[in-house]
Design a protein around this motif. Structure first.
Motif, mmCIF file in Angstrom:
data_model
loop_
_atom_site.group_PDB
_atom_site.id
_atom_site.type_symbol
_atom_site.label_atom_id
_atom_site.label_comp_id
_atom_site.label_asym_id
_atom_site.label_seq_id
_atom_site.Cartn_x
_atom_site.Cartn_y
_atom_site.Cartn_z
ATOM 1 N N LEU A 1 0.850 -1.193 0.000
ATOM 2 C CA LEU A 1 0.000 0.000 0.000
ATOM 3 C C LEU A 1 0.879 1.234 0.000
ATOM 4 C CD1 LEU A 1 -2.068 -2.175 0.904
ATOM 5 C CD2 LEU A 1 -3.029 -0.465 2.450
ATOM 6 N N GLY A 2 0.559 2.174 -0.862
ATOM 7 C CA GLY A 2 1.243 3.450 -0.832
ATOM 8 C C GLY A 2 0.911 4.214 0.427
ATOM 9 N N VAL A 3 1.805 5.095 0.833
ATOM 10 C CA VAL A 3 1.650 5.753 2.127
ATOM 11 C C VAL A 3 0.543 6.801 2.138
ATOM 12 C CG1 VAL A 3 4.032 5.335 2.816
ATOM 13 C CG2 VAL A 3 3.461 7.440 1.582
ATOM 14 N N ALA A 4 0.036 7.183 0.972
ATOM 15 C CA ALA A 4 -1.057 8.152 0.927
ATOM 16 C C ALA A 4 -2.396 7.497 0.611
ATOM 17 C CB ALA A 4 -0.755 9.255 -0.094
ATOM 18 N N VAL A 5 -2.455 6.162 0.620
ATOM 19 C CA VAL A 5 -3.732 5.469 0.432
ATOM 20 C C VAL A 5 -4.634 5.797 1.620
ATOM 21 C CG1 VAL A 5 -4.853 3.203 0.354
ATOM 22 C CG2 VAL A 5 -2.767 3.615 -0.961
ATOM 23 N N THR A 6 -5.839 6.211 1.346
ATOM 24 C CA THR A 6 -6.740 6.669 2.413
ATOM 25 C C THR A 6 -7.593 5.528 2.955
ATOM 26 O OG1 THR A 6 -8.559 7.217 0.926
ATOM 27 C CG2 THR A 6 -6.879 8.913 1.289
ATOM 28 N N GLY A 7 -8.199 5.775 4.087
ATOM 29 C CA GLY A 7 -9.122 4.814 4.656
ATOM 30 C C GLY A 7 -10.275 4.513 3.714
ATOM 31 N N ALA A 8 -10.783 5.532 3.050
ATOM 32 C CA ALA A 8 -11.884 5.329 2.105
ATOM 33 C C ALA A 8 -11.459 4.434 0.957
ATOM 34 C CB ALA A 8 -12.375 6.683 1.573
ATOM 35 N N GLU A 9 -10.248 4.636 0.450
ATOM 36 C CA GLU A 9 -9.753 3.811 -0.656
ATOM 37 C C GLU A 9 -9.561 2.360 -0.207
ATOM 38 O OE1 GLU A 9 -7.336 7.193 -3.229
ATOM 39 O OE2 GLU A 9 -6.388 6.282 -1.464
ATOM 40 N N MET A 10 -9.144 2.154 1.021
ATOM 41 C CA MET A 10 -9.015 0.794 1.538
ATOM 42 C C MET A 10 -10.379 0.123 1.636
ATOM 43 S SD MET A 10 -6.153 1.374 4.534
ATOM 44 C CE MET A 10 -6.366 -0.287 5.190
ATOM 45 N N SER A 11 -11.349 0.831 2.179
ATOM 46 C CA SER A 11 -12.690 0.263 2.361
ATOM 47 C C SER A 11 -13.360 -0.056 1.040
ATOM 48 C CB SER A 11 -13.566 1.217 3.174
ATOM 49 O OG SER A 11 -13.042 1.409 4.470
ATOM 50 N N GLU A 12 -13.079 0.754 0.022
ATOM 51 C CA GLU A 12 -13.728 0.586 -1.272
ATOM 52 C C GLU A 12 -13.002 -0.402 -2.177
ATOM 53 O OE1 GLU A 12 -13.802 4.586 -2.656
ATOM 54 O OE2 GLU A 12 -15.287 5.238 -1.166
ATOM 55 N N HIS A 13 -11.822 -0.865 -1.770
ATOM 56 C CA HIS A 13 -11.077 -1.789 -2.621
ATOM 57 C C HIS A 13 -11.808 -3.128 -2.681
ATOM 58 C CE1 HIS A 13 -7.809 -4.320 -4.166
ATOM 59 N NE2 HIS A 13 -7.281 -3.198 -4.611
ATOM 60 N N PRO A 14 -11.958 -3.723 -3.867
ATOM 61 C CA PRO A 14 -12.785 -4.927 -3.989
ATOM 62 C C PRO A 14 -12.186 -6.197 -3.379
ATOM 63 C CG PRO A 14 -11.751 -4.381 -6.098
ATOM 64 C CD PRO A 14 -11.479 -3.235 -5.171
ATOM 65 N N GLU A 15 -10.870 -6.229 -3.108
ATOM 66 C CA GLU A 15 -10.240 -7.460 -2.638
ATOM 67 C C GLU A 15 -9.537 -7.331 -1.289
ATOM 68 O OE1 GLU A 15 -7.614 -8.859 -5.643
ATOM 69 O OE2 GLU A 15 -9.153 -8.924 -7.202
ATOM 70 N N LEU A 16 -9.018 -6.174 -0.963
ATOM 71 C CA LEU A 16 -8.220 -6.020 0.254
ATOM 72 C C LEU A 16 -9.004 -6.426 1.498
ATOM 73 C CD1 LEU A 16 -5.596 -5.072 1.622
ATOM 74 C CD2 LEU A 16 -6.550 -2.749 1.631
ATOM 75 N N GLY A 17 -10.255 -5.990 1.587
ATOM 76 C CA GLY A 17 -11.068 -6.296 2.753
ATOM 77 C C GLY A 17 -11.427 -7.765 2.878
ATOM 78 N N ARG A 18 -11.421 -8.492 1.769
ATOM 79 C CA ARG A 18 -11.679 -9.929 1.844
ATOM 80 C C ARG A 18 -10.488 -10.662 2.439
ATOM 81 N NH1 ARG A 18 -14.544 -9.331 -3.279
ATOM 82 N NH2 ARG A 18 -12.712 -10.005 -4.464
ATOM 83 N N ASP A 19 -9.280 -10.207 2.123
ATOM 84 C CA ASP A 19 -8.076 -10.819 2.680
ATOM 85 C C ASP A 19 -7.843 -10.388 4.130
ATOM 86 O OD1 ASP A 19 -7.206 -12.451 0.671
ATOM 87 O OD2 ASP A 19 -5.337 -11.374 0.292
ATOM 88 N N TRP A 20 -7.952 -9.094 4.373
ATOM 89 C CA TRP A 20 -7.594 -8.533 5.684
ATOM 90 C C TRP A 20 -8.726 -7.648 6.219
ATOM 91 C CZ3 TRP A 20 -3.802 -10.541 8.331
ATOM 92 C CH2 TRP A 20 -2.771 -11.210 7.638
ATOM 93 N N PRO A 21 -9.877 -8.245 6.566
ATOM 94 C CA PRO A 21 -11.003 -7.441 7.042
ATOM 95 C C PRO A 21 -10.693 -6.685 8.330
ATOM 96 C CG PRO A 21 -11.409 -9.783 7.408
ATOM 97 C CD PRO A 21 -10.202 -9.683 6.530
#
Length: 288
Positions: A68-88
């Motif tokens: 993850l880039g250091v400026a990735v926001t919380g909103a971008e993390m929540s909206e990512h289609p796969e990240l939350g499935r791996d690391w909810p």
């Protein structure tokens, strides 16, 4: 105030190394800009890293790990289609920080480097085994998240060092993580206690675990005794009680207007049990 917008982390590091007075890096700005406006901290040098290539990227690597880039926001993390499935657990912890507006700016690295023992994303990152790429005058090194905070408002980063990436390990099979906190209000408050749990199963038995506590000590804690309490078990009642006891024993909190020492110590055990149950259910592919 000197404002800089470097094109690389090497340039950002050099600017910080040669700066005089107070230096701050600007990624999301939800802490730095509030402190500046409140005149709590007035930087002599402000280094804006948002324009460096890759700082907004969420990348799943070939081995299943994430960068993850250091400026990735919380909103971008929540909206990512796969990240939350791996690391909810990591995503839900970040999602608890502030309002919708704050979520559009807040970052994992800012939440970590602000140095608050009650930072929500940090116990989740510690439990997940997240590491950071840190670029400095001597090059780039990899550091575990739990080795960054050294006390309230302080980190182990030395002059000229800047976090240049967030590295989340591959989820692997039969794994699950979770984060929970206790707050006085229903939302947008600071954790009185926060708990992150990450585990991997072999059948119904916990083969690996990491347990982290926030807001109960001067820094976020990685509690190895709490992990040992549940490894080799199917998270039965005895294991949960041992987990709670180990979590409470690790606490070294303060009394303040949001919670007493006794309250925080008790809640740490209760939340550890609840969070472990969610992580266990997720590892089994069940609804938590």
């Amino acid at each position: 105030m000197d404002y800089h917008s470097p094109a690389s982390f090497a340039e950002a590091s050099a600017l910080a190394e040669n700066a005089t007075g107070i230096t701050r890096f600007l990624a999301g700005g939800t802490d730095v800009l509030v402190q500046l406006r409140s005149e709590l901290v007035t930087p002599d040098t402000l280094i804006d890293i948002k324009k460096i290539d890759g700082v907004h990227d969420v990348t799943r690597n070939a081995d299943g790990s994430w960068t993850l880039g250091v400026a990735v926001t919380g909103a971008e993390m929540s909206e990512h289609p796969e990240l939350g499935r791996d690391w909810p657990g990591v995503v839900e912890a970040m999602d608890l920080i502030g309002s919708t507006q704050v979520q559009g700016r807040a970052t994992l690295t800012g939440n970590l480097c602000n140095g608050s023992p009650a930072a929500d994303s940090v116990p989740a990152m510690v439990a997940a085994g997240v590491t950071l790429s840190v670029t400095g005058p001597g090059g780039t090194r990899e550091v575990a998240v739990e080795d960054i905070p050294t006390g309230p408002g302080r980190t182990s980063l030395v002059r000229g060092e800047v976090i240049s990436a967030v590295n989340i390990p591959a989820r692997g099979e039969n794994g699950g993580d979770a984060y929970q906190r206790f707050i006085p209000r229903t939302e947008m408050d600071i954790a009185v206690v926060g708990v992150g749990v990450n585990l991997r199963l072999d059948g119904d038995t916990i083969a690996e675990a990491r347990v982290s506590l926030g807001a109960v000590a001067p820094t976020v804690l990685l509690v190895k005794d709490a992990a040992r309490a549940i490894v080799g078990t199917a998270l039965d009642d005895a294991a949960l009680e041992a987990l709670a006891a180990a979590a409470s024993a690790a606490c070294n909190p303060i009394d303040d207007k949001r919670g007493t020492i006794e309250f925080r110590t008790e809640v740490a055990g209760v939340l550890a049990k609840r969070t472990a149950k969610v992580a266990y259910a997720r590892a089994k592919g069940e609804q938590a």
